[in-house]
Structures are given as C-alpha cells and as structure tokens.
Design a protein around this motif. Structure first.
Motif: not given
Length: 161
Positions: A56, A68, A70, A104
């Motif tokens: 990302w 990440y 996600c 995160c």
C-alpha cells in the motif's frame, strides 16, 4: 481443526456470505491479485475466515509505503479459537519474504483488532484521524508496525505457531 490456504476465486461467494453475516460488505472480486489472499477452512472445507495483506502506498506524511495487513474476517462461531491469529501469522510470514516491516492501520475503537495486532507483536507508531485514503469519521486511527525479520525464511521461526 482448521487449515490456512490460498483464497481462490471459487471461495469468493463464501467470502461475500461470511462478510454479510458480520454486517460487512467485502468484495473479493476486487481484491488485488498480487496480494496475500488467505482462506481459513474447517475440516469439511467450508470457509470459516479470510484475510489479506498487500503493498500500500498511502501518500501520507505519517504512514509509509509498505506491506500492510488490511483485512480479516472470521465466522462468529469460530471467533476466539485462533483463526485470526493463524491468518495473521501466515500474512506476516508472507510479508517477511518481501520486507523487514509489516504495517497495519486500525480504528482505535476496534478493541478486538487491537488485541489481535498486539498479540502478533505490533506496536503503536502514530495516531491520526486518517492515514492515506483511510479516514476514521468520529474516531481516531492507529498506525501499527511489526518488524518481521524473525519470521523470514531461514530465521528458525518461520514454522513456529
């Protein structure tokens, strides 16, 4: 008993049904094909959870470009039985093959997700009303980080659950 495997297109309808059962609207047909897409299945092969991780680029002054975690959803009957943790560890191992750090972004009100991320070794890096395209209307978000070198192939920890 459950297993973790790749999420396949044939699983998409079950993902949509699981997501709806949780009051959400996941659309797996739009998931990035290059992402880490995982399915948790029970002993009979029924989908009991799914998760994804991907690269990302948030174009954000605080949140960096990177891999990440996600998305994760677990069937209500299977929550609290280690499914989300197993999906998290599998995603972290995937990231460890590509980078040294996992990221995160979580809504600060989501205590279950925050507890999961803490159990996976994530630490708080920042708080904001949004990171990149993720906005937390009426709430605050947190940016979390975990170094994943210990999960990289050859570290001796990659099969430790």
């Amino acid at each position: 008993m459950f297993s973790i495997q790749r999420l396949e297109p044939r699983d998409h309808q079950e993902v949509r049904e699981l997501s709806r059962s949780l009051g959400r609207h996941s659309a797996p047909e739009f998931f990035d094909a290059g992402a880490c897409l995982l399915a948790a299945k029970d002993a009979n092969g029924a989908l009991i959870g799914w998760a994804k991780a991907q690269w990302w680029e948030p174009e954000d002054p605080i949140a960096p470009d990177g891999y990440y975690l996600c998305g994760v959803e677990v069937h209500a009957a299977w929550q609290g039985r280690g499914v989300a943790t197993a999906l998290g560890l599998a995603r972290l191992r995937w990231i460890a093959q590509r980078a040294k750090t996992a990221w995160c972004v979580v809504n600060a009100r989501n205590t279950a997700s925050l507890a999961l991320q803490r159990s996976l070794g994530f630490t708080l890096m920042a708080r904001a009303s949004g990171f990149g395209t993720v906005e937390f209307t009426g709430a605050e978000g947190v940016l979390l980080r975990r170094h994943v070198e210990d999960l990289a192939p050859g570290s001796g920890m990659e099969n430790d659950e």
